[in-house]
Scaffold this motif. Structure first.
Motif, PDB file in Angstrom:
ATOM      1  N   GLU A  44       0.844  -1.199   0.000  1.00 29.25           N
ATOM      2  CA  GLU A  44       0.000   0.000   0.000  1.00 29.25           C
ATOM      3  C   GLU A  44       0.877   1.246   0.000  1.00 29.25           C
ATOM      4  OE1 GLU A  44      -2.600   1.465   3.497  1.00 29.25           O
ATOM      5  OE2 GLU A  44      -3.881   0.170   2.281  1.00 29.25           O
ATOM      6  N   CYS A  45       0.749   2.017  -1.048  1.00 30.57           N
ATOM      7  CA  CYS A  45       1.521   3.251  -1.140  1.00 30.57           C
ATOM      8  C   CYS A  45       1.053   4.245  -0.072  1.00 30.57           C
ATOM      9  CB  CYS A  45       1.334   3.847  -2.535  1.00 30.57           C
ATOM     10  SG  CYS A  45       2.200   5.395  -2.777  1.00 30.57           S
ATOM     11  N   PRO A  46       1.985   4.951   0.574  1.00 27.34           N
ATOM     12  CA  PRO A  46       1.584   5.934   1.593  1.00 27.34           C
ATOM     13  C   PRO A  46       0.915   7.170   0.999  1.00 27.34           C
ATOM     14  CG  PRO A  46       3.958   5.932   1.315  1.00 27.34           C
ATOM     15  CD  PRO A  46       3.424   4.801   0.477  1.00 27.34           C
ATOM     16  N   HIS A  47       0.905   7.301  -0.317  1.00 20.92           N
ATOM     17  CA  HIS A  47       0.237   8.450  -0.936  1.00 20.92           C
ATOM     18  C   HIS A  47      -1.271   8.203  -0.976  1.00 20.92           C
ATOM     19  CE1 HIS A  47      -0.548  11.045  -4.740  1.00 20.92           C
ATOM     20  NE2 HIS A  47      -0.708  11.773  -3.654  1.00 20.92           N
ATOM     21  N   LYS A  48      -1.734   7.355  -1.924  1.00 20.77           N
ATOM     22  CA  LYS A  48      -3.176   7.091  -2.036  1.00 20.77           C
ATOM     23  C   LYS A  48      -3.445   5.595  -2.214  1.00 20.77           C
ATOM     24  CE  LYS A  48      -4.603  11.673  -3.501  1.00 20.77           C
ATOM     25  NZ  LYS A  48      -5.323  12.492  -4.479  1.00 20.77           N
ATOM     26  N   GLN A  49      -2.693   4.812  -1.478  1.00 21.62           N
ATOM     27  CA  GLN A  49      -2.913   3.369  -1.362  1.00 21.62           C
ATOM     28  C   GLN A  49      -2.769   2.604  -2.678  1.00 21.62           C
ATOM     29  OE1 GLN A  49      -5.457   5.565   0.263  1.00 21.62           O
ATOM     30  NE2 GLN A  49      -3.783   5.581   1.761  1.00 21.62           N
ATOM     31  N   GLY A  50      -1.933   3.081  -3.577  1.00 23.10           N
ATOM     32  CA  GLY A  50      -1.637   2.313  -4.787  1.00 23.10           C
ATOM     33  C   GLY A  50      -1.025   0.969  -4.417  1.00 23.10           C
ATOM     34  N   LYS A  51      -1.233  -0.025  -5.289  1.00 22.01           N
ATOM     35  CA  LYS A  51      -0.676  -1.374  -5.051  1.00 22.01           C
ATOM     36  C   LYS A  51       0.795  -1.384  -5.465  1.00 22.01           C
ATOM     37  CE  LYS A  51      -4.541  -3.553  -3.893  1.00 22.01           C
ATOM     38  NZ  LYS A  51      -4.764  -4.100  -2.560  1.00 22.01           N
ATOM     39  N   THR A  63       8.702   1.939  -7.784  1.00 20.89           N
ATOM     40  CA  THR A  63       7.964   3.130  -8.199  1.00 20.89           C
ATOM     41  C   THR A  63       6.484   2.780  -8.244  1.00 20.89           C
ATOM     42  OG1 THR A  63       9.830   3.976  -9.462  1.00 20.89           O
ATOM     43  CG2 THR A  63       7.659   4.841 -10.028  1.00 20.89           C
ATOM     44  N   CYS A  64       5.703   3.498  -7.486  1.00 23.04           N
ATOM     45  CA  CYS A  64       4.265   3.243  -7.414  1.00 23.04           C
ATOM     46  C   CYS A  64       3.628   3.425  -8.795  1.00 23.04           C
ATOM     47  CB  CYS A  64       3.625   4.187  -6.397  1.00 23.04           C
ATOM     48  SG  CYS A  64       1.835   3.958  -6.257  1.00 23.04           S
ATOM     49  N   PRO A  65       2.740   2.501  -9.176  1.00 19.54           N
ATOM     50  CA  PRO A  65       2.125   2.605 -10.505  1.00 19.54           C
ATOM     51  C   PRO A  65       1.109   3.736 -10.623  1.00 19.54           C
ATOM     52  CG  PRO A  65       1.138   0.798  -9.284  1.00 19.54           C
ATOM     53  CD  PRO A  65       2.278   1.306  -8.451  1.00 19.54           C
ATOM     54  N   MET A  66       0.684   4.300  -9.510  1.00 17.09           N
ATOM     55  CA  MET A  66      -0.378   5.313  -9.571  1.00 17.09           C
ATOM     56  C   MET A  66       0.146   6.699  -9.946  1.00 17.09           C
ATOM     57  SD  MET A  66      -3.419   3.987  -8.638  1.00 17.09           S
ATOM     58  CE  MET A  66      -4.346   5.146  -7.656  1.00 17.09           C
ATOM     59  N   HIS A  67       1.121   7.200  -9.179  1.00 13.61           N
ATOM     60  CA  HIS A  67       1.596   8.564  -9.425  1.00 13.61           C
ATOM     61  C   HIS A  67       3.125   8.657  -9.369  1.00 13.61           C
ATOM     62  CE1 HIS A  67      -2.351   8.695  -7.276  1.00 13.61           C
ATOM     63  NE2 HIS A  67      -2.678   9.376  -8.353  1.00 13.61           N
ATOM     64  N   ASN A  68       3.761   7.487  -9.495  1.00 17.33           N
ATOM     65  CA  ASN A  68       5.221   7.414  -9.665  1.00 17.33           C
ATOM     66  C   ASN A  68       6.045   7.850  -8.449  1.00 17.33           C
ATOM     67  OD1 ASN A  68       4.965   6.395 -12.303  1.00 17.33           O
ATOM     68  ND2 ASN A  68       4.660   8.478 -13.068  1.00 17.33           N
ATOM     69  N   TRP A  69       5.501   7.770  -7.260  1.00 19.67           N
ATOM     70  CA  TRP A  69       6.359   8.001  -6.093  1.00 19.67           C
ATOM     71  C   TRP A  69       7.337   6.834  -5.969  1.00 19.67           C
ATOM     72  CZ3 TRP A  69       3.712  10.084  -1.031  1.00 19.67           C
ATOM     73  CH2 TRP A  69       3.117  11.326  -1.294  1.00 19.67           C
ATOM     74  N   ASP A  70       8.547   7.139  -5.524  1.00 21.55           N
ATOM     75  CA  ASP A  70       9.565   6.110  -5.304  1.00 21.55           C
ATOM     76  C   ASP A  70       9.608   5.747  -3.829  1.00 21.55           C
ATOM     77  OD1 ASP A  70      10.405   5.863  -7.942  1.00 21.55           O
ATOM     78  OD2 ASP A  70      11.881   7.477  -7.739  1.00 21.55           O
TER      79      ASP A  70
HETATM   80  S1  FES Z   1      -0.811   6.198  -4.786  1.00 19.04           S
HETATM   81 FE1  FES Z   1       1.305   5.815  -4.967  1.00 19.04          FE
HETATM   82  S2  FES Z   1       2.115   7.612  -5.778  1.00 19.04           S
HETATM   83 FE2  FES Z   1       0.014   8.038  -5.524  1.00 19.04          FE
END
Ligand code: FES
Length: 102
Positions: A44-51, A63-70
């Motif tokens: 779970e990404c700490p941004h918006k819970q991306g897988k 790199t998160c698939p949702m918004h590319n946070w590393d």
């Molecule tokens: S949910 Fe992972 S970068 Fe936004």
């Protein structure tokens, strides 16, 4: 108190890829990097819970698939200008089997 659970044989985790393990309500992503290091981190990404398991692995980062946070796979810390952290799990390998400490 440590509670080690067996995950899988290390060879079952694809290089530069991941596997997902469900433990109760917790979804854990297991990543193997190019140098065969293996990491366990909340899926779970700490941004918006991306897988995170669907993200791109490079070095010891996903790199998160949702918004590319590393996300650093060892610490769970977000890298770069963004901030946040997700849980990581202590792990060990014994006789080719990967374990995590829940
Ligand atoms: S949910 Fe992972 S970068 Fe936004």
């Amino acid at each position: 108190m440590a509670k080690w659970i067996k995950i899988t044989e290390c060879e079952n985790i694809p290089s530069m890829g991941s596997r997902v393990v469900q433990y109760g309500d917790i979804e854990i992503a297991i990543f193997k990097t190019r140098d065969d290091s293996i990491f366990a981190i909340n899926n779970e990404c700490p941004h918006k819970q991306g897988k995170l398991s669907e993200g791109l692995v490079h070095e010891s980062v996903v790199t998160c698939p949702m918004h590319n946070w590393d996300i650093d796979l060892a610490s769970g810390e977000v890298l770069g200008n963004d901030s946040g952290c997700t849980n990581v799990y202590e792990s060990k390998i014994e006789a080719g089997i990967f374990y995590i400490n829940i």
